[in-house]
Design a protein around this motif. Structure first.
Motif, PDB file in Angstrom:
ATOM      1  N   ALA A 135       0.806  -1.210   0.000  1.00 54.18           N
ATOM      2  CA  ALA A 135       0.000   0.000   0.000  1.00 54.18           C
ATOM      3  C   ALA A 135       0.844   1.267   0.000  1.00 54.18           C
ATOM      4  O   ALA A 135       0.396   2.320  -0.448  1.00 54.18           O
ATOM      5  CB  ALA A 135      -0.941   0.011   1.213  1.00 54.18           C
ATOM      6  N   ASP A 136       2.102   1.187   0.490  1.00 52.42           N
ATOM      7  CA  ASP A 136       2.951   2.379   0.515  1.00 52.42           C
ATOM      8  C   ASP A 136       3.726   2.573  -0.777  1.00 52.42           C
ATOM      9  O   ASP A 136       4.597   3.431  -0.865  1.00 52.42           O
ATOM     10  CB  ASP A 136       3.926   2.315   1.700  1.00 52.42           C
ATOM     11  CG  ASP A 136       4.904   1.143   1.586  1.00 52.42           C
ATOM     12  OD1 ASP A 136       4.807   0.366   0.614  1.00 52.42           O
ATOM     13  OD2 ASP A 136       5.769   1.012   2.474  1.00 52.42           O
ATOM     14  N   GLY A 137       3.417   1.773  -1.807  1.00 48.38           N
ATOM     15  CA  GLY A 137       4.065   1.915  -3.094  1.00 48.38           C
ATOM     16  C   GLY A 137       5.233   0.979  -3.325  1.00 48.38           C
ATOM     17  O   GLY A 137       5.764   0.906  -4.437  1.00 48.38           O
ATOM     18  N   ARG A 138       5.653   0.247  -2.294  1.00 48.73           N
ATOM     19  CA  ARG A 138       6.758  -0.690  -2.471  1.00 48.73           C
ATOM     20  C   ARG A 138       6.345  -1.860  -3.370  1.00 48.73           C
ATOM     21  O   ARG A 138       5.196  -2.280  -3.361  1.00 48.73           O
ATOM     22  CB  ARG A 138       7.218  -1.236  -1.112  1.00 48.73           C
ATOM     23  CG  ARG A 138       7.953  -0.252  -0.237  1.00 48.73           C
ATOM     24  CD  ARG A 138       8.371  -0.916   1.075  1.00 48.73           C
ATOM     25  NE  ARG A 138       7.225  -1.377   1.840  1.00 48.73           N
ATOM     26  CZ  ARG A 138       7.092  -2.595   2.344  1.00 48.73           C
ATOM     27  NH1 ARG A 138       8.038  -3.490   2.147  1.00 48.73           N
ATOM     28  NH2 ARG A 138       6.025  -2.932   3.053  1.00 48.73           N
ATOM     29  N   ARG A 139       7.327  -2.346  -4.100  1.00 47.89           N
ATOM     30  CA  ARG A 139       7.120  -3.551  -4.902  1.00 47.89           C
ATOM     31  C   ARG A 139       8.214  -4.543  -4.543  1.00 47.89           C
ATOM     32  O   ARG A 139       9.404  -4.204  -4.599  1.00 47.89           O
ATOM     33  CB  ARG A 139       7.163  -3.249  -6.387  1.00 47.89           C
ATOM     34  CG  ARG A 139       6.815  -4.448  -7.258  1.00 47.89           C
ATOM     35  CD  ARG A 139       6.951  -4.150  -8.722  1.00 47.89           C
ATOM     36  NE  ARG A 139       8.347  -4.023  -9.118  1.00 47.89           N
ATOM     37  CZ  ARG A 139       8.760  -3.957 -10.380  1.00 47.89           C
ATOM     38  NH1 ARG A 139       7.897  -3.965 -11.353  1.00 47.89           N
ATOM     39  NH2 ARG A 139      10.037  -3.838 -10.648  1.00 47.89           N
ATOM     40  N   GLU A 140       7.813  -5.747  -4.188  1.00 47.15           N
ATOM     41  CA  GLU A 140       8.769  -6.758  -3.773  1.00 47.15           C
ATOM     42  C   GLU A 140       8.618  -8.008  -4.640  1.00 47.15           C
ATOM     43  O   GLU A 140       7.592  -8.217  -5.300  1.00 47.15           O
ATOM     44  CB  GLU A 140       8.564  -7.123  -2.296  1.00 47.15           C
ATOM     45  CG  GLU A 140       8.725  -5.958  -1.328  1.00 47.15           C
ATOM     46  CD  GLU A 140      10.159  -5.495  -1.187  1.00 47.15           C
ATOM     47  OE1 GLU A 140      11.073  -6.203  -1.671  1.00 47.15           O
ATOM     48  OE2 GLU A 140      10.380  -4.422  -0.586  1.00 47.15           O
ATOM     49  N   THR A 141       9.657  -8.837  -4.607  1.00 42.65           N
ATOM     50  CA  THR A 141       9.637 -10.094  -5.346  1.00 42.65           C
ATOM     51  C   THR A 141       8.447 -10.945  -4.923  1.00 42.65           C
ATOM     52  O   THR A 141       8.159 -11.073  -3.725  1.00 42.65           O
ATOM     53  CB  THR A 141      10.941 -10.860  -5.099  1.00 42.65           C
ATOM     54  OG1 THR A 141      12.018 -10.168  -5.712  1.00 42.65           O
ATOM     55  CG2 THR A 141      10.867 -12.267  -5.668  1.00 42.65           C
ATOM     56  N   GLY A 142       7.776 -11.507  -5.908  1.00 41.78           N
ATOM     57  CA  GLY A 142       6.639 -12.364  -5.614  1.00 41.78           C
ATOM     58  C   GLY A 142       6.407 -13.349  -6.745  1.00 41.78           C
ATOM     59  O   GLY A 142       6.967 -13.226  -7.834  1.00 41.78           O
ATOM     60  N   CYS A 143       5.577 -14.330  -6.472  1.00 43.55           N
ATOM     61  CA  CYS A 143       5.288 -15.369  -7.447  1.00 43.55           C
ATOM     62  C   CYS A 143       3.898 -15.922  -7.161  1.00 43.55           C
ATOM     63  O   CYS A 143       3.552 -16.203  -6.010  1.00 43.55           O
ATOM     64  CB  CYS A 143       6.336 -16.477  -7.345  1.00 43.55           C
ATOM     65  SG  CYS A 143       6.097 -17.866  -8.461  1.00 43.55           S
ATOM     66  N   TYR A 144       3.101 -16.050  -8.201  1.00 49.04           N
ATOM     67  CA  TYR A 144       1.768 -16.658  -8.074  1.00 49.04           C
ATOM     68  C   TYR A 144       1.895 -18.143  -8.379  1.00 49.04           C
ATOM     69  O   TYR A 144       2.539 -18.538  -9.374  1.00 49.04           O
ATOM     70  CB  TYR A 144       0.802 -16.010  -9.059  1.00 49.04           C
ATOM     71  CG  TYR A 144      -0.529 -16.721  -9.163  1.00 49.04           C
ATOM     72  CD1 TYR A 144      -1.596 -16.341  -8.364  1.00 49.04           C
ATOM     73  CD2 TYR A 144      -0.711 -17.789 -10.057  1.00 49.04           C
ATOM     74  CE1 TYR A 144      -2.824 -16.987  -8.448  1.00 49.04           C
ATOM     75  CE2 TYR A 144      -1.933 -18.447 -10.144  1.00 49.04           C
ATOM     76  CZ  TYR A 144      -2.980 -18.042  -9.342  1.00 49.04           C
ATOM     77  OH  TYR A 144      -4.186 -18.681  -9.422  1.00 49.04           O
ATOM     78  N   THR A 145       1.286 -18.967  -7.560  1.00 50.19           N
ATOM     79  CA  THR A 145       1.211 -20.386  -7.885  1.00 50.19           C
ATOM     80  C   THR A 145      -0.201 -20.897  -7.632  1.00 50.19           C
ATOM     81  O   THR A 145      -0.944 -20.374  -6.803  1.00 50.19           O
ATOM     82  CB  THR A 145       2.188 -21.241  -7.047  1.00 50.19           C
ATOM     83  OG1 THR A 145       1.819 -21.182  -5.669  1.00 50.19           O
ATOM     84  CG2 THR A 145       3.620 -20.804  -7.237  1.00 50.19           C
ATOM     85  N   TYR A 146      -0.545 -21.910  -8.378  1.00 51.20           N
ATOM     86  CA  TYR A 146      -1.771 -22.667  -8.123  1.00 51.20           C
ATOM     87  C   TYR A 146      -1.418 -24.144  -8.233  1.00 51.20           C
ATOM     88  O   TYR A 146      -0.796 -24.544  -9.229  1.00 51.20           O
ATOM     89  CB  TYR A 146      -2.879 -22.322  -9.117  1.00 51.20           C
ATOM     90  CG  TYR A 146      -4.152 -23.087  -8.795  1.00 51.20           C
ATOM     91  CD1 TYR A 146      -5.027 -22.599  -7.827  1.00 51.20           C
ATOM     92  CD2 TYR A 146      -4.429 -24.304  -9.410  1.00 51.20           C
ATOM     93  CE1 TYR A 146      -6.166 -23.322  -7.498  1.00 51.20           C
ATOM     94  CE2 TYR A 146      -5.557 -25.023  -9.080  1.00 51.20           C
ATOM     95  CZ  TYR A 146      -6.422 -24.531  -8.125  1.00 51.20           C
ATOM     96  OH  TYR A 146      -7.543 -25.241  -7.784  1.00 51.20           O
ATOM     97  N   PRO A 147      -1.772 -24.918  -7.234  1.00 48.87           N
ATOM     98  CA  PRO A 147      -2.392 -24.566  -5.961  1.00 48.87           C
ATOM     99  C   PRO A 147      -1.494 -23.639  -5.135  1.00 48.87           C
ATOM    100  O   PRO A 147      -0.282 -23.626  -5.320  1.00 48.87           O
ATOM    101  CB  PRO A 147      -2.586 -25.922  -5.279  1.00 48.87           C
ATOM    102  CG  PRO A 147      -2.486 -26.949  -6.372  1.00 48.87           C
ATOM    103  CD  PRO A 147      -1.548 -26.383  -7.365  1.00 48.87           C
ATOM    104  N   PRO A 148      -2.080 -22.902  -4.199  1.00 50.39           N
ATOM    105  CA  PRO A 148      -1.300 -21.921  -3.447  1.00 50.39           C
ATOM    106  C   PRO A 148      -0.098 -22.510  -2.712  1.00 50.39           C
ATOM    107  O   PRO A 148       0.942 -21.860  -2.606  1.00 50.39           O
ATOM    108  CB  PRO A 148      -2.330 -21.344  -2.464  1.00 50.39           C
ATOM    109  CG  PRO A 148      -3.642 -21.531  -3.136  1.00 50.39           C
ATOM    110  CD  PRO A 148      -3.527 -22.827  -3.875  1.00 50.39           C
ATOM    111  N   TYR A 149      -0.219 -23.746  -2.222  1.00 51.48           N
ATOM    112  CA  TYR A 149       0.891 -24.338  -1.472  1.00 51.48           C
ATOM    113  C   TYR A 149       2.090 -24.655  -2.353  1.00 51.48           C
ATOM    114  O   TYR A 149       3.192 -24.940  -1.853  1.00 51.48           O
ATOM    115  CB  TYR A 149       0.435 -25.611  -0.753  1.00 51.48           C
ATOM    116  CG  TYR A 149      -0.032 -26.718  -1.679  1.00 51.48           C
ATOM    117  CD1 TYR A 149       0.880 -27.482  -2.413  1.00 51.48           C
ATOM    118  CD2 TYR A 149      -1.396 -26.999  -1.825  1.00 51.48           C
ATOM    119  CE1 TYR A 149       0.454 -28.483  -3.259  1.00 51.48           C
ATOM    120  CE2 TYR A 149      -1.823 -27.999  -2.673  1.00 51.48           C
ATOM    121  CZ  TYR A 149      -0.894 -28.737  -3.388  1.00 51.48           C
ATOM    122  OH  TYR A 149      -1.327 -29.724  -4.238  1.00 51.48           O
TER     123      TYR A 149
END
Length: 485
Positions: A135-149
């Motif tokens: 929410a403060d504008g930061r962008r960090e490393t991330g990854c979407y997976t399915y299933p979530p685990y």
């Protein structure tokens, strides 16, 4: 953990080795051996030969006129915004390969590791780049997976998804290595019938130093060494391995400022905020969405189309201007396409720049910011050499980020002359075009159209009969993604 799945088809691993060409394959003995075991074929390119467009064609057997993916990005008329690198699978039309397969084998299981438009897809396992936006504008490393685990399973073995290596000056091998390792783990532990995985390494260095440079050849050799154990593993497990490329990168030396030309002609409009200029697509009579060597040109009033076409045709660095008839001939006649499509000369590529003075360039121009730029910017791969101690400055900004302070990573030059390779037009030289390598010789042919990849994969899986017509039949490739009739 998922319930073990027993494949009911011939298992396939399909590697999208972005930027792979016959010229680079010569320096890749492990990948070449795969073709010697099976076959190697020239692969016809889509127009544009961009990763999202080509992958959509591979999966559906349709050209952009059918599946709707007309480039890396386009003007979303319903939103009034140019958007690049969207990810939702709902943007693709047409029946995907697994949907076709499931008509015969309802349990057909698919894993997608970073092929484009994965979000919302009806495959069984998904891995996709997805930054965390705070929410403060930061962008960090991330990854979407399915299933979530699935992400926890992968990260516990492989470490976090290396999003920072996906693009920019530090783009490189860690992302390719992570994707390949994730594909192997999913292949071994979840037993998909079809595994789709991207190895993007050859998309970076050829744009920076040129496709024939010593640096690019070194990268190709290193990638081949990384690929070797994975290829051996999948082959020992009985899978058929297919490696293909959506495009090849060709040498370029001339950036073409297509939007600046349209602005000088009074067709493109901007608006100003905080002394910076922004493209105004709502009031512009014509503007270009630059995408490497192709640009979709959106013209608001049909009465302006002839004049705009004339301006583009007279612009140095433009080889073709496609109108409705030409777009149809190339399978690019879709409502998302521009009213006109400009194709660059072989040595040229299109910038997205629309400001006339660098002092009025928006702040995103100097940053790696794919989401806000109304066009593709390969200069994001470079460090701005005009700024002293640039790498030290970057390290300082990273330190600010880790301490929780706001920061601006201004690394991108506004002079794009450092770009030495590009793509987006149909290749003139097959040595710099796409290529397909397959471990199974049964479907050997000298050439496949991009629209034939789906049927080829279904045959390799044992879900479609062999093509009785062969390479010289009525469905032979026309060389650019379609068919001869």
């Amino acid at each position: 953990m998922t319930t073990p799945h027993t494949p009911r088809t011939n298992r396939l691993v399909v590697l999208d080795i972005t930027g792979l060409t016959p010229a680079l394959l010569k320096h890749m003995p492990a990948l070449s051996a795969l073709g010697e075991r099976g076959f190697r074929a020239r692969l016809g390119a889509t127009l544009p030969p961009a990763t999202p467009t080509a992958q959509a064609t591979f999966l559906t057997g349709e050209l952009p006129s059918g599946h709707g993916i007309v480039g890396n990005g386009w003007y979303f008329r319903e939103l009034g915004e140019v958007r690049f690198w969207q990810q939702h699978h709902g943007l693709i039309d047409g029946e995907r390969i697994w949907q076709t397969a499931r008509r015969q084998v309802p349990s057909y299981k698919v894993a997608n590791i970073c092929w484009w438009y994965a979000l919302g897809s009806d495959v069984d396992l998904t891995v996709a780049p997805r930054p965390v936006y705070y929410a403060d504008g930061r962008r960090e490393t991330g990854c979407y997976t399915y299933p979530p685990y699935l992400y926890d399973e992968l990260a516990s073995r492989l470490g976090p998804f290396p999003l920072h290596n996906m693009w920019g000056p530090e783009a490189g091998m860690p992302l390719t290595q992570w994707n390949l390792a994730a594909a192997r783990k999913i292949f071994d532990e979840h037993s998909p019938d079809l595994t789709l995985v991207v190895a993007p390494q050859l998309a970076y260095e050829p744009q920076k130093s040129g496709p024939d440079s010593r640096q690019t050849i070194r990268v190709a050799r290193r990638l081949d060494a990384v690929l070797r154990p994975y290829l051996d593993h999948w082959l020992r497990a009985g899978a058929t391995v297919v490696a293909l490329s959506p495009f090849g990168i060709t040498p370029v030396s001339r950036p073409v400022d297509i939007n600046r030309v349209l602005r000088r002609a009074g067709l493109l409009e901007v608006y100003r905020q905080d002394a910076m200029e922004y493209l105004d697509p709502w009031t512009s009579r014509a503007f270009a969405v630059a995408d490497h060597q192709l640009a979709h040109v959106y013209v608001r009033d049909p009465a302006d189309i002839p004049r705009t076409a004339k301006i583009l045709a007279e612009l140095d660095g433009v080889s073709q201007v496609l109108g409705e008839a030409e777009k149809k001939a190339y399978g690019l006649d879709h409502e998302r396409s521009g009213e006109l499509v400009a194709v660059a000369c072989p040595d040229s590529w299109f910038t997205y720049y629309y400001w006339m003075c660098d002092a009025r360039a928006p702040d995103f121009a100097r940053q790696i910011d794919l989401q806000h730029k109304p066009g593709y910017d390969p200069a994001e791969l470079l460090y701005d050499s005009s700024v002293p101690w640039m790498r030290a400055r970057v390290l300082g900004q990273l330190a600010r980020k880790k301490l929780g302070f706001r920061y601006r990573m201004e690394t991108v030059p506004l002079a794009p002359t450092g770009i030495r390779g590009s793509y987006g037009r149909l290749p003139d030289d097959p040595a710099h075009g796409p290529v397909l390598v397959c471990s199974n010789a049964a479907q050997a042919r000298p050439e496949y159209a991009a629209t034939e990849v789906k049927s080829l994969l279904l045959r390799l899986a044992g879900l479609e009969p062999d093509d009785p017509e062969g390479p010289d039949g009525p469905y032979a490739s026309d060389g650019f993604g379609g068919h001869r009739r």
